[in-house]
Scaffold this motif. Sequence first.
Motif, PDB file in Angstrom:
ATOM      1  N   GLY A  11      -3.411  -9.332   7.491  1.00 59.11           N
ATOM      2  CA  GLY A  11      -4.317  -8.213   7.247  1.00 59.11           C
ATOM      3  C   GLY A  11      -3.572  -6.942   6.895  1.00 59.11           C
ATOM      4  N   LEU A  12      -2.477  -6.675   7.598  1.00 60.20           N
ATOM      5  CA  LEU A  12      -1.684  -5.484   7.296  1.00 60.20           C
ATOM      6  C   LEU A  12      -1.070  -5.551   5.905  1.00 60.20           C
ATOM      7  CD1 LEU A  12       0.187  -4.834  10.676  1.00 60.20           C
ATOM      8  CD2 LEU A  12      -1.556  -3.394   9.617  1.00 60.20           C
ATOM      9  N   VAL A  13      -0.525  -6.689   5.556  1.00 60.41           N
ATOM     10  CA  VAL A  13       0.088  -6.841   4.228  1.00 60.41           C
ATOM     11  C   VAL A  13      -0.976  -6.732   3.137  1.00 60.41           C
ATOM     12  CG1 VAL A  13       1.302  -8.432   2.699  1.00 60.41           C
ATOM     13  CG2 VAL A  13       2.066  -8.162   5.043  1.00 60.41           C
ATOM     14  N   ALA A  14      -2.106  -7.380   3.337  1.00 64.82           N
ATOM     15  CA  ALA A  14      -3.175  -7.324   2.334  1.00 64.82           C
ATOM     16  C   ALA A  14      -3.718  -5.904   2.187  1.00 64.82           C
ATOM     17  CB  ALA A  14      -4.303  -8.278   2.711  1.00 64.82           C
ATOM     18  N   ALA A  15      -3.948  -5.224   3.299  1.00 60.35           N
ATOM     19  CA  ALA A  15      -4.446  -3.844   3.244  1.00 60.35           C
ATOM     20  C   ALA A  15      -3.431  -2.924   2.575  1.00 60.35           C
ATOM     21  CB  ALA A  15      -4.769  -3.343   4.643  1.00 60.35           C
ATOM     22  N   GLY A  16      -2.158  -3.140   2.865  1.00 61.24           N
ATOM     23  CA  GLY A  16      -1.115  -2.321   2.245  1.00 61.24           C
ATOM     24  C   GLY A  16      -1.033  -2.523   0.745  1.00 61.24           C
ATOM     25  N   LEU A  17      -1.113  -3.770   0.307  1.00 61.49           N
ATOM     26  CA  LEU A  17      -1.034  -4.044  -1.133  1.00 61.49           C
ATOM     27  C   LEU A  17      -2.261  -3.533  -1.880  1.00 61.49           C
ATOM     28  CD1 LEU A  17       0.476  -7.630  -1.094  1.00 61.49           C
ATOM     29  CD2 LEU A  17       1.594  -5.520  -1.829  1.00 61.49           C
ATOM     30  N   ILE A  18      -3.437  -3.722  -1.297  1.00 56.30           N
ATOM     31  CA  ILE A  18      -4.659  -3.237  -1.942  1.00 56.30           C
ATOM     32  C   ILE A  18      -4.673  -1.714  -1.971  1.00 56.30           C
ATOM     33  CG2 ILE A  18      -7.171  -3.101  -1.687  1.00 56.30           C
ATOM     34  CD1 ILE A  18      -7.007  -6.010  -0.600  1.00 56.30           C
ATOM     35  N   GLY A  19      -4.310  -1.087  -0.864  1.00 54.37           N
ATOM     36  CA  GLY A  19      -4.267   0.370  -0.811  1.00 54.37           C
ATOM     37  C   GLY A  19      -3.258   0.949  -1.781  1.00 54.37           C
ATOM     38  N   GLN A  20      -2.110   0.310  -1.886  1.00 59.14           N
ATOM     39  CA  GLN A  20      -1.094   0.786  -2.823  1.00 59.14           C
ATOM     40  C   GLN A  20      -1.573   0.661  -4.260  1.00 59.14           C
ATOM     41  OE1 GLN A  20       2.516  -1.426  -3.064  1.00 59.14           O
ATOM     42  NE2 GLN A  20       3.611   0.232  -4.041  1.00 59.14           N
ATOM     43  N   GLY A  21      -2.290  -0.396  -4.558  1.00 57.62           N
ATOM     44  CA  GLY A  21      -2.832  -0.561  -5.909  1.00 57.62           C
ATOM     45  C   GLY A  21      -3.781   0.562  -6.280  1.00 57.62           C
ATOM     46  N   PHE A  22      -4.686   0.899  -5.370  1.00 55.49           N
ATOM     47  CA  PHE A  22      -5.606   2.006  -5.637  1.00 55.49           C
ATOM     48  C   PHE A  22      -4.873   3.343  -5.724  1.00 55.49           C
ATOM     49  CE2 PHE A  22      -8.941  -0.890  -3.907  1.00 55.49           C
ATOM     50  CZ  PHE A  22      -9.737  -0.902  -5.036  1.00 55.49           C
ATOM     51  N   GLU A  23      -3.872   3.522  -4.861  1.00 59.89           N
ATOM     52  CA  GLU A  23      -3.105   4.774  -4.887  1.00 59.89           C
ATOM     53  C   GLU A  23      -2.316   4.907  -6.188  1.00 59.89           C
ATOM     54  OE1 GLU A  23      -2.594   8.303  -3.399  1.00 59.89           O
ATOM     55  OE2 GLU A  23      -3.356   6.794  -2.015  1.00 59.89           O
ATOM     56  N   MET A  24      -1.743   3.810  -6.682  1.00 62.43           N
ATOM     57  CA  MET A  24      -0.998   3.863  -7.940  1.00 62.43           C
ATOM     58  C   MET A  24      -1.933   4.156  -9.105  1.00 62.43           C
ATOM     59  SD  MET A  24       1.873   0.941  -7.465  1.00 62.43           S
ATOM     60  CE  MET A  24       2.695   1.330  -8.971  1.00 62.43           C
ATOM     61  N   LYS A  25      -3.166   3.670  -9.022  1.00 62.60           N
ATOM     62  CA  LYS A  25      -4.149   3.991 -10.051  1.00 62.60           C
ATOM     63  C   LYS A  25      -4.432   5.491 -10.067  1.00 62.60           C
ATOM     64  CE  LYS A  25      -8.860   2.892 -11.426  1.00 62.60           C
ATOM     65  NZ  LYS A  25     -10.069   2.147 -11.085  1.00 62.60           N
ATOM     66  N   LYS A  26      -4.558   6.088  -8.876  1.00 63.84           N
ATOM     67  CA  LYS A  26      -4.774   7.536  -8.792  1.00 63.84           C
ATOM     68  C   LYS A  26      -3.561   8.313  -9.298  1.00 63.84           C
ATOM     69  CE  LYS A  26      -7.301   7.220  -4.540  1.00 63.84           C
ATOM     70  NZ  LYS A  26      -7.363   7.715  -3.170  1.00 63.84           N
ATOM     71  N   ILE A  27      -2.365   7.830  -8.971  1.00 65.67           N
ATOM     72  CA  ILE A  27      -1.139   8.508  -9.409  1.00 65.67           C
ATOM     73  C   ILE A  27      -1.029   8.467 -10.927  1.00 65.67           C
ATOM     74  CG2 ILE A  27       1.386   8.394  -9.392  1.00 65.67           C
ATOM     75  CD1 ILE A  27       1.143   7.343  -6.488  1.00 65.67           C
ATOM     76  N   ARG A  28      -1.293   7.320 -11.512  1.00 62.87           N
ATOM     77  CA  ARG A  28      -1.224   7.207 -12.972  1.00 62.87           C
ATOM     78  C   ARG A  28      -2.264   8.090 -13.650  1.00 62.87           C
ATOM     79  NH1 ARG A  28       1.755   2.606 -14.918  1.00 62.87           N
ATOM     80  NH2 ARG A  28       2.424   1.341 -13.167  1.00 62.87           N
ATOM     81  N   ALA A  29      -3.449   8.233 -13.042  1.00 65.56           N
ATOM     82  CA  ALA A  29      -4.488   9.083 -13.612  1.00 65.56           C
ATOM     83  C   ALA A  29      -4.131  10.561 -13.482  1.00 65.56           C
ATOM     84  CB  ALA A  29      -5.822   8.807 -12.927  1.00 65.56           C
ATOM     85  N   SER A  30      -3.362  10.912 -12.454  1.00 58.42           N
ATOM     86  CA  SER A  30      -3.025  12.318 -12.245  1.00 58.42           C
ATOM     87  C   SER A  30      -1.848  12.778 -13.105  1.00 58.42           C
ATOM     88  CB  SER A  30      -2.713  12.574 -10.772  1.00 58.42           C
ATOM     89  OG  SER A  30      -1.497  11.964 -10.410  1.00 58.42           O
ATOM     90  N   ILE A  31      -1.093  11.835 -13.653  1.00 57.58           N
ATOM     91  CA  ILE A  31       0.040  12.211 -14.502  1.00 57.58           C
ATOM     92  C   ILE A  31      -0.495  12.696 -15.842  1.00 57.58           C
ATOM     93  CG2 ILE A  31       2.060  11.332 -15.732  1.00 57.58           C
ATOM     94  CD1 ILE A  31       2.553   9.464 -13.411  1.00 57.58           C
ATOM     95  N   ARG A  32      -0.033  13.839 -16.238  1.00 61.89           N
ATOM     96  CA  ARG A  32      -0.482  14.410 -17.501  1.00 61.89           C
ATOM     97  C   ARG A  32       0.133  13.666 -18.678  1.00 61.89           C
ATOM     98  NH1 ARG A  32       0.192  18.321 -13.883  1.00 61.89           N
ATOM     99  NH2 ARG A  32      -1.438  19.853 -13.583  1.00 61.89           N
ATOM    100  N   THR A  33      -0.449  13.822 -19.831  1.00 66.23           N
ATOM    101  CA  THR A  33       0.019  13.083 -21.006  1.00 66.23           C
ATOM    102  C   THR A  33       1.392  13.544 -21.468  1.00 66.23           C
ATOM    103  OG1 THR A  33      -1.156  14.634 -22.433  1.00 66.23           O
ATOM    104  CG2 THR A  33      -2.304  12.596 -21.807  1.00 66.23           C
ATOM    105  N   ASP A  34       1.769  14.798 -21.186  1.00 68.74           N
ATOM    106  CA  ASP A  34       3.069  15.282 -21.645  1.00 68.74           C
ATOM    107  C   ASP A  34       4.208  14.850 -20.723  1.00 68.74           C
ATOM    108  OD1 ASP A  34       2.124  16.869 -19.602  1.00 68.74           O
ATOM    109  OD2 ASP A  34       2.999  18.723 -20.384  1.00 68.74           O
ATOM    110  N   GLU A  35       3.890  14.386 -19.519  1.00 73.40           N
ATOM    111  CA  GLU A  35       4.928  13.936 -18.601  1.00 73.40           C
ATOM    112  C   GLU A  35       5.298  12.482 -18.892  1.00 73.40           C
ATOM    113  OE1 GLU A  35       4.091  14.564 -14.474  1.00 73.40           O
ATOM    114  OE2 GLU A  35       2.863  16.309 -14.933  1.00 73.40           O
ATOM    115  N   GLN A  36       6.480  12.116 -18.486  1.00 77.13           N
ATOM    116  CA  GLN A  36       6.913  10.727 -18.621  1.00 77.13           C
ATOM    117  C   GLN A  36       6.280   9.898 -17.508  1.00 77.13           C
ATOM    118  OE1 GLN A  36       8.626   9.163 -20.819  1.00 77.13           O
ATOM    119  NE2 GLN A  36       9.376  10.845 -22.061  1.00 77.13           N
TER     120      GLN A  36
END
Length: 66
Positions: A11-36
């Motif tokens: 449960g901990l591993v699954a929750a961590g992987l799912i949570g990280q996936g959603f967090e990475m989606k938010k991080i990618r959306a927050s990166i501006r187009t001019d940034e690498q």
Amino acid sequence: MEIASSILAMGLVAAGLIGQGFEMKKIRASIRTDEQMSPKNVFTDRRNFKWYALIAAGLVLSFTKF
């Protein structure tokens, strides 16, 4: 006891992987187009460390024997 700790570890591993996936989606959306958008910037973002801790706790729990 061993079955309960195995289920908790999964449960901990699954929750961590799912949570990280959603967090990475938010991080990618927050990166501006001019940034690498390199994987180095995404994986080392400070918002991911709580998910890394959950994954690590699950793995440690799964490898320890009671």
